[in-house]
Design a protein around this motif. Structure first.
Motif, short mmCIF file in Angstrom:
data_model
loop_
_atom_site.label_atom_id
_atom_site.label_comp_id
_atom_site.label_asym_id
_atom_site.label_seq_id
_atom_site.Cartn_x
_atom_site.Cartn_y
_atom_site.Cartn_z
N LYS A 71 -2.51 7.27 -6.55
CA LYS A 71 -1.27 6.80 -5.90
C LYS A 71 -1.24 5.28 -6.06
CE LYS A 71 -1.71 6.09 -1.45
NZ LYS A 71 -1.48 6.18 -0.01
N HIS A 73 0.88 3.05 -6.30
CA HIS A 73 1.78 2.16 -5.54
C HIS A 73 1.08 1.54 -4.33
CE1 HIS A 73 2.19 6.23 -3.91
NE2 HIS A 73 2.47 5.68 -2.75
N GLY A 120 0.07 4.53 -11.74
CA GLY A 120 1.44 4.24 -11.28
C GLY A 120 2.27 5.49 -11.37
N LEU A 122 2.79 9.02 -10.85
CA LEU A 122 2.03 9.98 -10.04
C LEU A 122 1.70 11.23 -10.85
CD1 LEU A 122 4.21 9.55 -6.84
CD2 LEU A 122 1.87 8.73 -7.16
N GLY A 150 -1.94 10.86 -3.25
CA GLY A 150 -1.01 11.01 -2.14
C GLY A 150 -0.67 12.48 -1.97
N ASP A 151 -0.21 12.85 -0.78
CA ASP A 151 0.13 14.27 -0.59
C ASP A 151 1.43 14.62 -1.32
OD1 ASP A 151 1.56 12.73 1.31
OD2 ASP A 151 1.80 14.44 2.63
N GLY A 152 2.36 13.66 -1.40
CA GLY A 152 3.57 13.91 -2.19
C GLY A 152 3.21 14.07 -3.66
N GLU A 153 2.21 13.32 -4.07
CA GLU A 153 1.76 13.39 -5.46
C GLU A 153 1.32 14.81 -5.84
OE1 GLU A 153 -1.51 10.77 -6.41
OE2 GLU A 153 -1.26 11.14 -8.56
N ASN A 181 -0.69 12.07 4.55
CA ASN A 181 0.13 11.50 5.61
C ASN A 181 1.41 12.29 5.86
OD1 ASN A 181 1.91 10.61 3.56
ND2 ASN A 181 0.86 8.65 3.37
N VAL A 183 4.16 12.41 4.41
CA VAL A 183 5.42 11.73 4.12
C VAL A 183 5.37 11.22 2.68
CG1 VAL A 183 6.89 9.76 4.76
CG2 VAL A 183 5.67 11.02 6.54
N LYS A 243 1.38 7.72 7.75
CA LYS A 243 1.96 6.71 6.87
C LYS A 243 2.35 5.48 7.71
CE LYS A 243 4.75 6.47 2.75
NZ LYS A 243 4.97 7.23 1.53
C1 LIG Z 1 5.83 10.53 -11.81
C2 LIG Z 1 6.36 9.66 -10.72
N1 LIG Z 1 7.51 10.01 -10.10
C3 LIG Z 1 8.01 9.22 -9.12
C4 LIG Z 1 7.38 8.07 -8.77
C5 LIG Z 1 7.97 7.17 -7.70
N2 LIG Z 1 7.20 7.25 -6.48
C6 LIG Z 1 6.32 6.28 -6.15
S1 LIG Z 1 5.52 6.61 -4.72
C7 LIG Z 1 6.36 8.07 -4.50
C8 LIG Z 1 6.09 8.95 -3.31
C9 LIG Z 1 4.66 9.32 -3.23
O1 LIG Z 1 4.36 10.01 -2.04
P1 LIG Z 1 2.87 10.26 -1.67
O2 LIG Z 1 2.15 10.77 -2.86
O3 LIG Z 1 2.87 11.12 -0.47
O4 LIG Z 1 2.32 8.79 -1.40
P2 LIG Z 1 2.09 8.01 -0.03
O5 LIG Z 1 2.73 8.77 1.09
O6 LIG Z 1 0.62 7.95 0.15
O7 LIG Z 1 2.70 6.66 -0.23
C10 LIG Z 1 7.24 8.28 -5.54
C11 LIG Z 1 8.13 9.44 -5.66
C12 LIG Z 1 6.19 7.74 -9.46
N3 LIG Z 1 5.47 6.64 -9.17
N4 LIG Z 1 5.69 8.55 -10.41
#
Ligand SMILES: Cc1ncc(C[n+]2csc(CCOP(=O)(O)OP(=O)(O)O)c2C)c(N)n1
Ligand SMILES: [Mg+2]
Length: 280
Positions: A71, A73, A120, A122, A150-153, A181, A183, A243
Motif C-alpha cells: 500500500k 500511498h 504504488g 495496488l 491494505g484491506d481495500g487492496e 482498517n 476503509v 484508518k
Molecule cells: C491499482 C490501483 N488502483 C487504484 C489506486 C488508487 N488508490 C490508492 S489508495 C486506494 C485505496 C486503498 O485502500 P486500502 O488498501 O484499504 O488502503 P488504506 O485503507 O490502508 O489506505 C486506491 C483505490 C491504486 N493506487 N492502485
C-alpha cells in the motif's frame, strides 16, 4: 517472545512522534495520504524498532530483512519510520513529494535508503514480496520478507494469485501484514467490496493466519514472532486497525484517505498529538 514493558512504553511514545512527523510532512506539501499512514503506525514502529534485522548504516546489506509496502500511498509513515531509525536525516521528511526529493509520493527503491521495493499500484506488492522471499531462499539467506497490504487492496485479484503461489512454493520466509482498517478510498470495504472472513480465506489458501489488534504493539510483536515459527507455509497477520488512528476527526473516515490537510485541521491534529497548541 514478548515485548518487555520498557520497550512497549518506548514504542508507544515513538508512535506519537511518527504520527506527528507524518502529518507535518503531508501538511507542508499539501499533498499525501494521511488516513492509511496513521493506521499503519504501530505496524511500522514494531517492525523497524523491535523486529527487523536491518542495518541503517548499511541499507543494502544483503542479509537484511525486506519490507514491501504494497500500500505504497502510506509512504509518509514509512519515511518517518526510516528517518527515525537512522536511514536518512529526519529533516529530509519536509522534502516529501518535492521535485528531485528522495521521498517521492510513493516508495521508490534505489532512490530512498531503506526502501526495498517500488510500489504504488495496488495489488502488485505481494507478488514482488514473494519473488524476493524465493530469491532469498535460493541464495540460502535466512532473511525474511514482510509485505504490508491494505484491506481495500485485497480487492485486487493479483493478491490472491500471489497467495496461491506463495502456498505452492511453501514460502515460510514470507509474512504478509494486512492493515485491516475496513476503509478504502471512497467508502468502507463493506460498501465497496466486502472482504469477509479474512482469516478463513487465507487459511483456505493454506496460509497461517493470526488476527491481532494492529494498534497494540505487544500483540503485533507476538504475532510477528508466531509467524516466524511457521514452517512450510506463508503467514499473514491480520491487524485490526482504525484508518486515521490518533486524530479523532480523521478516525474511520474515508474522506481523510488522501485529502489536503488545511491549516485548521493540522493545528487541531497537532493539539491532539502533542497535547499543546501548535503555532505553525
Ligand atoms: C491499482 C490501483 N488502483 C487504484 C489506486 C488508487 N488508490 C490508492 S489508495 C486506494 C485505496 C486503498 O485502500 P486500502 O488498501 O484499504 O488502503 P488504506 O485503507 O490502508 O489506505 C486506491 C483505490 C491504486 N493506487 N492502485
Ligand atoms: Mg483500508
Amino acid at each position: 517472545m514478548k515485548l518487555n514493558q520498557a520497550k512497549e512504553t518506548e514504542l508507544r511514545a515513538l508512535c506519537r512522534q511518527l504520527r506527528i512527523d507524518t502529518l507535518k510532512a503531508i501538511h507542508a506539501r499539501q499533498s499525501g495520504h494521511a488516513g492509511g499512514s496513521l493506521s499503519m503506525c504501530e505496524i511500522a514502529a514494531v517492525l523497524y524498532f523491535a523486529y527487523l534485522n536491518i542495518r541503517p548504516e548499511e541499507p543494502d546489506w544483503p542479509d537484511r530483512d525486506r519490507v514491501v509496502l504494497c500500500k505504497g500511498h502510506a509512504a509518509p509513515m514509512l519515511y518517518a519510520a526510516l528517518a527515525r531509525r537512522g536511514f536518512f536525516p529526519v529533516e529530509e521528511l519536509s522534502t516529501l513529494r518535492c521535485m528531485d526529493s528522495r521521498l517521492q509520493g510513493h516508495p521508490c527503491a534505489g532512490k530512498t535508503p531503506g526502501v526495498d521495493a517500488t510500489t504504488g499500484p495496488l495489488g502488485l506488492g505481494l507478488s514482488f514480496a514473494l519473488g524476493t522471499a524465493l530469491a532469498l531462499r535460493m541464495g540460502r539467506s535466512s532473511a525474511r520478507t514482510y509485505a504490508i497490504l491494505g484491506d481495500g487492496e485485497l480487492n485486487e485479484g493479483t493478491v490472491w494469485e500471489a497467495c496461491m503461489a506463495a502456498a505452492k512454493f511453501h514460502a515460510d520466509n514470507l509474512c504478509a501484514i494486512v492493515d485491516w482498517n475496513g476503509v478504502q478510498l471512497d467508502g468502507t470495504s463493506e460498501e465497496i467490496m466486502p472482504t469477509g472472513d479474512l482469516a478463513a480465506k487465507f487459511r483456505a489458501f493454506n496460509w497461517h493466519a493470526v488476527v491481532c489488534d494492529g494498534h497494540d504493539v505487544s500483540q503485533l510483536y507476538a504475532a510477528l514472532a508466531e509467524a516466524e515459527t511457521v514452517r512450510e507455509k506463508p503467514a499473514v497477520i491480520l491487524a485490526r486497525t482504525v484508518k486515521g488512528k490518533g486524530v479523532s476527526f480523521m478516525e474511520g473516515k474515508n474522506t481523510w484517505h488522501g485529502k489536503v490537510i488545511d491549516d485548521e485541521s493540522f493545528s487541531a491534529a497537532m493539539r491532539e498529538l502533542e497535547g499543546v497548541a501548535q503555532n505553525g
